[in-house]
Structures are given as structure tokens and as C-alpha cells.
Design a protein around this motif. Structure first.
Motif: not given
Length: 213
Positions: A45-59
């Protein structure tokens, strides 16, 4: 070249272990969890149709996984819905970003405030690798594929341009999430190729012990 002003300050985040997206590359995804189906619906529904891929990181001391500080945003460029309400999606890599803060809110998926500064190269033209020794690299790759009993279209690999070859292998080969993160964070195509060679050699070293100069 995509300008920072055209990119949003907050994006949805898909923390998928081992899944690597790089600028100007394509990542196929199979989305079926309800929260990520909602994320996809909202992104479309957004103009850019963006999704950010990020690796999980155990903290330590945190409930649930944290996130690595650098990810890559992709634009949804293809998607199809299956009969049982799953989606087959293709993300086209736009730019890496730095996570500034996670946004608390009412969405079932995670969102982050991000900074696009420092990744101007991602939003420009295709990169070259002037010092790339392709024949030696393909020889090393052939030994790796043989050891792993993998097949490849070698003619296509020989003809692919530097960036497509290096980035595609970085995304496709089965490395640990920490190694995938190192490939993502490489500041240039040459550095990514050097990191990729090191990882392949590490996998082969037990049987061959040979280092590529």
C-alpha cells in the motif's frame, strides 16, 4: 540514482536468519506467517513497497532476538498468491541501511527507524571488480561445488558480470548468518569477493588446505 529523500525513515523489518539481500540483486521469499502476510499487505500500500531484510542478533538479557545494525531494503517487484493464502514474493535490492531504533507500535511485525547515509554506492550504477581473477575464482568455486555435490550452469557463471556473479553466490551459498552479515557489510564489491573467497576456502581447507592469493 535513488535519492535519500525518496526513501522512508521507517520501514517494516523481516528478520530472517541466513537470508541475504544485496543491492541490485533479487531475493525470492515464501511468506506464510500471518504477521508477515500483514507486513506484505501493508508494504504493497506504500509508494516504495519496501521491506527491510535484517539478520536476527541474539542479545544477552533481551526477550526475543535483537537485530543486526545493518540490513538491506528491497522493493516488492513480483508477488503471487497461492490458493491457501500464501505469497511467493521477489524483493529487488534497493539499498543497505543502518538500524537506528526499533519502533514500538501496533503492527504484528517489527518496524525500525533507519538511516540510509553511507550507502550511496548501493543506489548508483553496477559495481565492477577491477582485480577480479575470474578463472582462478571459478576454479575455486568448482572445487567447492564438487565437495558439496552441487551443480551449476558454468557457461552462465563464466558470462555473468562481476557484480551479478559475486552477489548471486553471496546470497545463494550456504554460509552461517554471521558470515552472511559479513558479506552484506562489505564496503565494496572487491571486499565482498575477498570475503566470499575466504569463506569458500575455509570450507575447503579441511580437505585441501590451499589458500588462494
Amino acid at each position: 540514482m535513488i535519492q535519500v529523500a525518496d526513501l522512508p525513515g521507517t520501514i517494516p523489518i523481516f528478520p530472517l536468519p541466513g537470508a541475504l539481500l544485496l543491492p541490485r540483486s533479487r531475493l525470492p521469499l515464501h511468506i506464510f506467517e500471518p504477521r508477515y502476510l500483514q507486513m506484505l499487505d501493508d508494504a504493497l500500500k506504500t509508494p516504495g513497497r519496501l521491506i527491510g531484510m535484517v539478520q536476527p542478533n541474539v542479545v544477552d538479557g533481551r526477550d526475543g532476538p535483537g537485530l543486526q545494525t545493518i540490513g538491506c531494503a528491497g522493493r516488492v517487484t513480483q508477488f503471487s498468491e497461492t490458493e491457501d493464502n500464501r505469497y511467493l514474493v521477489t524483493l529487488s535490492g534497493i539499498s543497505r541501511f543502518r538500524v537506528r531504533a526499533e519502533v514500538e507500535g501496533f503492527t504484528p511485525y517489527r518496524r525500525c527507524e533507519v538511516s540510509w547515509d553511507g550507502f550511496e554506492r548501493d543506489r548508483g550504477n553496477t559495481e565492477d571488480d577491477p582485480s577480479f581473477g575470474r578463472s582462478r575464482f571459478l576454479d575455486l568455486l568448482g572445487r567447492y561445488f564438487s565437495a558439496r555435490e552441487l551443480s551449476a550452469d558454468w557457461e552462465t557463471l563464466k558470462e555473468a558480470d562481476d557484480e551479478l556473479l559475486i552477489n548471486s553466490l553471496s546470497m545463494m551459498l550456504d554460509f552461517d548468518p554471521e558470515d552472511k552479515q559479513a558479506l552484506l557489510e562489505a564496503p565494496s564489491l572487491s571486499t565482498r569477493r575477498e570475503t566470499l573467497v575466504t569463506l569458500i576456502e575455509f570450507e575447503l581447507r579441511g580437505g585441501e588446505g590451499e589458500m588462494m592469493q
